[in-house]
Scaffold this motif. Sequence first.
Motif, PDB file in Angstrom:
ATOM      1  N   ASN A 140       0.847  -1.187   0.000  1.00  0.00           N
ATOM      2  CA  ASN A 140       0.000   0.000   0.000  1.00  0.00           C
ATOM      3  C   ASN A 140       0.888   1.244   0.000  1.00  0.00           C
ATOM      4  O   ASN A 140       1.900   1.304   0.707  1.00  0.00           O
ATOM      5  CB  ASN A 140      -0.909  -0.026   1.229  1.00  0.00           C
ATOM      6  N   SER A 141       0.516   2.242  -0.771  1.00  0.00           N
ATOM      7  CA  SER A 141       1.332   3.460  -0.921  1.00  0.00           C
ATOM      8  C   SER A 141       1.584   4.175   0.401  1.00  0.00           C
ATOM      9  O   SER A 141       2.697   4.639   0.664  1.00  0.00           O
ATOM     10  CB  SER A 141       0.667   4.416  -1.901  1.00  0.00           C
ATOM     11  N   GLU A 150      -2.559   0.843  -4.455  1.00  0.00           N
ATOM     12  CA  GLU A 150      -3.663   1.280  -3.596  1.00  0.00           C
ATOM     13  C   GLU A 150      -4.610   0.124  -3.301  1.00  0.00           C
ATOM     14  O   GLU A 150      -5.427   0.204  -2.389  1.00  0.00           O
ATOM     15  CB  GLU A 150      -4.445   2.415  -4.272  1.00  0.00           C
TER      16      GLU A 150
END
Length: 103
Positions: free
Chosen positions: A32-33, A64
């Motif tokens: 996840n960013s 994402e």
Amino acid sequence: MVIENGSQNYPWAQEIFLPMAGVGWETLVEINSETAKSLKLRDGQFVWIESPFQKIKAKVKLSEGVHPEVVAIPSGQGHSSYGKWQKGIGVNPNDILGWTTTP
């Protein structure tokens, strides 16, 4: 993504990773960013993923679509001897799972 039926040993199958995931010929770890940002990880950076059983090295792919508390690693790579196109390409994520087939 899983490449089934031994097709991971064909060069064209490795090239499929390029448009689908942005990289071919190696193993990705999708993160996840926001999680990556908090860990100071960059897209394309190699990292070690460790478990109590072993560790593997994979290339960071920001996503994402991955829950912030997990990582996603595709299977289908990491054969030690499977043919000239697959041998030594990527890592096998099963190595860090610690499962066994014996009772």
